[in-house]
Design a protein around this motif. Structure first.
Motif, short mmCIF file in Angstrom:
data_model
loop_
_atom_site.label_atom_id
_atom_site.label_comp_id
_atom_site.label_asym_id
_atom_site.label_seq_id
_atom_site.Cartn_x
_atom_site.Cartn_y
_atom_site.Cartn_z
N LYS A 33 0.83 -1.20 0.00
CA LYS A 33 0.00 0.00 0.00
C LYS A 33 0.87 1.26 0.00
N LYS A 34 1.92 1.24 0.82
CA LYS A 34 2.80 2.39 0.90
C LYS A 34 3.42 2.70 -0.47
N GLU A 35 3.82 1.64 -1.15
CA GLU A 35 4.42 1.84 -2.46
C GLU A 35 3.42 2.40 -3.46
N ILE A 36 2.17 1.86 -3.40
CA ILE A 36 1.14 2.33 -4.33
C ILE A 36 0.78 3.78 -4.04
N ILE A 37 0.54 4.09 -2.73
CA ILE A 37 0.12 5.45 -2.36
C ILE A 37 1.22 6.46 -2.68
N SER A 38 2.48 6.03 -2.55
CA SER A 38 3.58 6.95 -2.85
C SER A 38 3.60 7.38 -4.31
N LYS A 39 2.95 6.59 -5.16
CA LYS A 39 2.93 6.89 -6.59
C LYS A 39 1.63 7.56 -7.04
#
Length: 600
Positions: free
Chosen positions: A205-211
């Motif tokens: 989720k962190k990776e997706i939200i960061s993008k």
């Protein structure tokens, strides 16, 4: 042959035993051999848990070597929680019997698990260990899982990160779990499969939200539908399309727009890095309906639409998908009486209306339907001139009068003083009733405030013009006390006329005070036509009678010459209305009007 010469016979060889088929070695050697063999084996005891190695297996059995003189066999069904078991795996077994009647070592994997199960589950909880469990069956709110031989509870919310619609697909499956809760008193164990993937998903989720970026368009799958919106799986992270962002038009329930598992393109409206909340929009991917609204549409134009929402204050009408206008209740009828919008229309009605205001920038529109009919006040002076008579409907009461409606949109007020010539009315409800029909005469027109001044008593002649010549000062009439107050009493006179007498004028000849409902004779001591007031006195009758003889005697003494020319005035002059023809006709008309008022 030289080699044969070096062979020396064993002098201790027992040829007799050999010939008899007995042991070729000495008993001592046999015992030592046995002892040496036994020392190479594990020392095991019955009812003990040991670790063994899987040496062979088939569909029914698993052969386990525990380092004993013989291998043990365990039913394959005891390993159903672990379908990946293979030769060479270390397993725990419980020694039920070292040797049955067939010389077979009897082992149980199930009992080994059960004997150490409680220690194992506590150890797994303390170490945050990932364990395997076998899903046995469904139960209320979740599943029953076999963990180390103990039946643990798997809540439905802990099966997966997404809602589960079919629990049966997990039955008879072996899955990995984490123990999340243990009740030591009741020996209850709660496990979770969701916990295993949450950590991985959290990082994902962190990776997706960061993008993520506002305005970005992504593809997702409808994961869950609620009454307030739709949850969309964006590939490891969920976003919410609020019901108001599904369509430019009115949506009663999100199921009208999307279905479960449907692939949809959504636009990111907002997101929160800390709370991992993502707001999505679906309608934003299509042009706003207001932008496509006919540019020629203007105030005063007639439009047709469908009622989509009702409120007490008005109705919202959709004239095109996503384009609504409000018809306020005040624009539904020319009448000024407070009413609810539900009295005029309901959801689903097809209506025609007139555009009253149009703001394309604010995307607001107000409509009206009363404008489809002529304004009844445009030619009010011609249709309802002063002095004209009409029938009206009683709509409302106030302390000061009656509001009536002559026709839709044409209201008027009958002041309480204009209801009756003779009756003293405290409240209009004493005279008429809500919804009743009443005849009125137009007294005045207030076009600016859209209100008529009306009268009811004006339909009849003013009886006080006649009463002036009947209830003259000094005349005596029969009356009944109908109300007693501190300041005096109200007296009912013939033909509905009322008079008033103060306490000192209610004293009877014997000195007692007149009482309520008592019928007596009263003398008129004051008559005021403009104020419609008659002041009466009962005591004045016998007071005047007592004064009359005294004056007469004094007159004889002082002026004897006038005795032949002066006629004594009677002490009491009683006038009855029945003796006057005009009053008789008036009485008949008033009685008739009283009956009509009572019916209203």
């Amino acid at each position: 042959m030289e080699n044969l010469k070096n062979i020396v016979p064993n002098e201790d060889f027992n040829w007799d035993s050999y010939e008899k088929g007995e042991s070729l070695g000495q008993e001592k050697n046999i015992e030592e051999l046995t002892k040496t063999y036994d020392e190479t084996l594990n020392t095991v005891k019955d009812k003990e848990v040991v670790t063994g190695t899987v040496t062979a297996m088939n569909k029914r059995e698993v052969v386990v070597n525990i380092g004993f003189k013989s291998d043990g066999v365990v039913p394959m069904s005891e390993f159903r929680y672990d379908p990946d078991i293979k030769v060479g795996d270390q397993v725990e077994v419980y020694i039920e019997n070292q040797e049955d009647n067939k010389g077979q070592l009897i082992l149980s994997h199930k009992k080994a698990r059960a004997s150490r199960s409680w220690d194992r589950v506590n150890e797994a909880l303390n170490n945050d260990e990932i364990i395997k469990g076998f899903v046995k069956c469904r139960t209320k709110g979740g599943m029953i899982v076999d963990v180390f031989g103990i039946e643990a509870f798997l809540p439905g919310s802990q099966i997966d990160v997404k809602p589960i619609r079919d629990y049966d697909i997990f039955v008879s499956k072996t899955m990995e779990f984490k123990i999340v809760k243990i009740n030591q008193d009741f020996k209850n164990v709660v496990v979770s499969h969701k916990a295993l993937i949450e950590a991985e998903l959290e990082q994902q989720k962190k990776e997706i939200i960061s993008k993520l970026e506002k305005g970005q368009v992504l593809e997702g799958a409808v994961k869950n539908i609620t009454s307030y919106g739709v949850f969309v799986d964006l590939g490891g992270v969920d976003g919410l399309i609020h019901i108001t962002d599904l369509s430019w038009g009115r949506v009663s329930h999100p199921e009208e727009i999307v279905k479960l598992d449907q692939k949809v393109n959504v636009v990111i409206l907002d997101f929160d890095d800390e709370k991992k909340r993502i707001a999505l929009g679906l309608k934003q991917l299509t042009p706003h309906p207001w932008d496509a609204l006919d540019t020629d549409l203007k105030v005063g134009d007639k439009v047709k639409g469908k009622v989509v929402v009702m409120a007490d204050y008005g109705a919202f009408v959709e004239i095109a998908q996503g384009v609504e206008g409000l018809i306020h209740v005040s624009e539904m009828s020319w009448t000024q009486h407070l009413r609810s919008a539900q009295d005029f229309m309901k959801v689903g009605d097809e209506v025609e209306a007139v555009i009253l205001t149009l703001d394309r920038d604010e995307r607001k529109m107000s409509l009206g339907i009363k404008q489809l009919k002529p304004d009844p006040w445009e030619n009010i002076e011609e249709r309802f001139p002063v002095g004209s008579r009409h029938k009206a409907k009683v709509c409302n009461f106030t302390n000061f009068g009656v509001f009536v409606e002559i026709e839709e949109g044409v209201d008027g007020l009958i002041h309480i003083s204009d209801l009756s010539w003779t009756k003293k009315i405290k409240h209009p409800s004493e005279f008429t009733a809500l919804g009743a029909e009443i005849e009125v005469q137009v007294l005045d027109i207030d076009k600016e405030n859209r209100r008529l001044s009306l009268g009811h008593k004006q339909l009849e002649e003013n009886p006080w013009d006649v009463f002036e010549s009947v209830f003259t000062v000094g005349s005596v009439h029969d009356g009944t006390i109908i109300d007693m107050m501190d300041k005096g009493a109200v007296i009912s006179l013939p033909y509905g006329v009322e008079g008033f007498a103060t306490p000192k004028h209610l004293v009877k000849e014997d000195g007692s005070q007149a009482k309520l409902d008592e019928k007596l004779q009263f003398k008129v001591i004051e008559f005021n036509k403009e104020a419609k007031r008659i002041i009466l006195s009962h005591s004045r009758i016998f007071e005047d009678e007592q004064k009359a003889p005294k004056k007469e005697s004094e007159g004889k003494t002082k002026s004897p010459k006038k005795e032949t020319t002066t006629v004594a005035t009677p002490a009491v002059e009683i006038t009855t209305l029945g003796d006057i023809e005009e009053l008789a006709a008036l009485k008949e008309k008033m009685d008739s009007d009283a009956e009509n008022s009572g019916q209203q």
